[in-house]
Enzyme design. Structure first.
Site: not given
Length: 272
Positions: A26, A28, A141, A152, A159, A248
């Site tokens: 990942d 962020d 997106r 955003r 934030r 998973d």
């Protein structure tokens, strides 16, 4: 003058010392602080790791954001820093800098359903009582829609303030519950990630989508079947956008609290 990354070379994928293994990250909260640049330390560590094993990132954001966070600090294309690049959970994907087949959210949901979704979201946010609102509440997106109650365009400080507020009030959690009630029949998943937003995408188009690319690539001439797939992420709890790929059965999941955790685990696991 060429940068370190521009002159760096790596063994072909089939000749990496740790065979049939890939490490996915990942972005962020795992490789970088939220929405900030990757540090020189972690970029150097990734380069060292790539000498031993295949590496890739899988992020919910689009490629320009990953370029900003991962590629811009070294002034090189982000697609040159990883063997596999999976933007928007793999809806936009690259192998060794070359594009892989893509897919589209709008093709799946249809224009009329998309307009209904956006209309509902904007009405909901308009009536939402939160301390501040900025801009870009809905970001379309290729593979998903990203929804942010605060917007955003909020600053890093704003934030962080919203993240604290949201933990106390459950703003995003409640909004997601309402959206599931209204649009669940469309086969959509709503996944909370990062500090200020959540993603909306077709069920199955979570981060496990990127594994399809690895499986398809293994069938090609010269492709590699990755029998060991490590995944590092920070939002691995139920409802987090790393949860599905972390749990998973095809992956070995590693839950981290930030880039420092990632660095420590990589050094221990791969003797870096």
């Amino acid at each position: 003058m060429a940068t370190r990354s521009e002159i760096q070379t790596y063994p072909p994928l089939a000749e990496r010392p740790i065979k049939n293994t890939i490490v996915l990250f990942d972005v962020d909260g795992t490789l970088t602080p939220a929405r900030l640049d990757a540090s020189p330390e972690i970029l150097l560590l990734l380069s060292q790791l790539r000498q031993k094993v295949a590496i890739g990132f899988v992020g919910g954001s689009d490629l320009p954001k990953q370029q900003e966070q991962l590629g811009d600090p070294l002034r090189v294309p982000v697609t040159s820093l990883f063997d596999f690049c999976f933007s928007e959970n793999g809806l936009t994907a690259f192998k060794l800098g070359q594009p892989l087949p893509s897919n589209s959210f709008i093709k799946y949901i249809g224009e009329d359903n998309y307009k209904d979704l956006v209309k509902f979201v904007l009405h909901y946010i308009a009536d939402l009582d939160i301390p501040i609102k900025r801009g870009t509440f809905v970001e379309f997106r290729n593979g998903m829609v990203n929804v942010s109650p605060i917007g955003r365009n909020a600053s890093n400080e704003e934030r962080q303030e919203f993240e604290r507020f949201d933990k106390e009030r459950g703003v995003r959690r409640e909004m997601v519950e309402r959206l599931r009630e209204r649009f669940g029949h469309l086969g959509l998943t709503f996944s909370i990630g990062g500090q200020i937003s959540f993603d909306v995408f077709p069920t199955g188009w979570d981060k496990t989508y990127c594994l399809k690319h690895l499986e398809e690539d293994a069938k090609k001439d010269g492709g590699i079947e990755y029998t060991t797939i490590h995944f590092f992420g920070d939002k691995t709890m139920v409802g987090g956008n790393d949860y599905e790929i972390y749990e998973d059965p095809r992956t070995t999941g590693h839950s981290v609290k930030g880039p420092e955790d990632t660095i420590r685990e990589l050094k221990e696991m791969f003797d870096l």
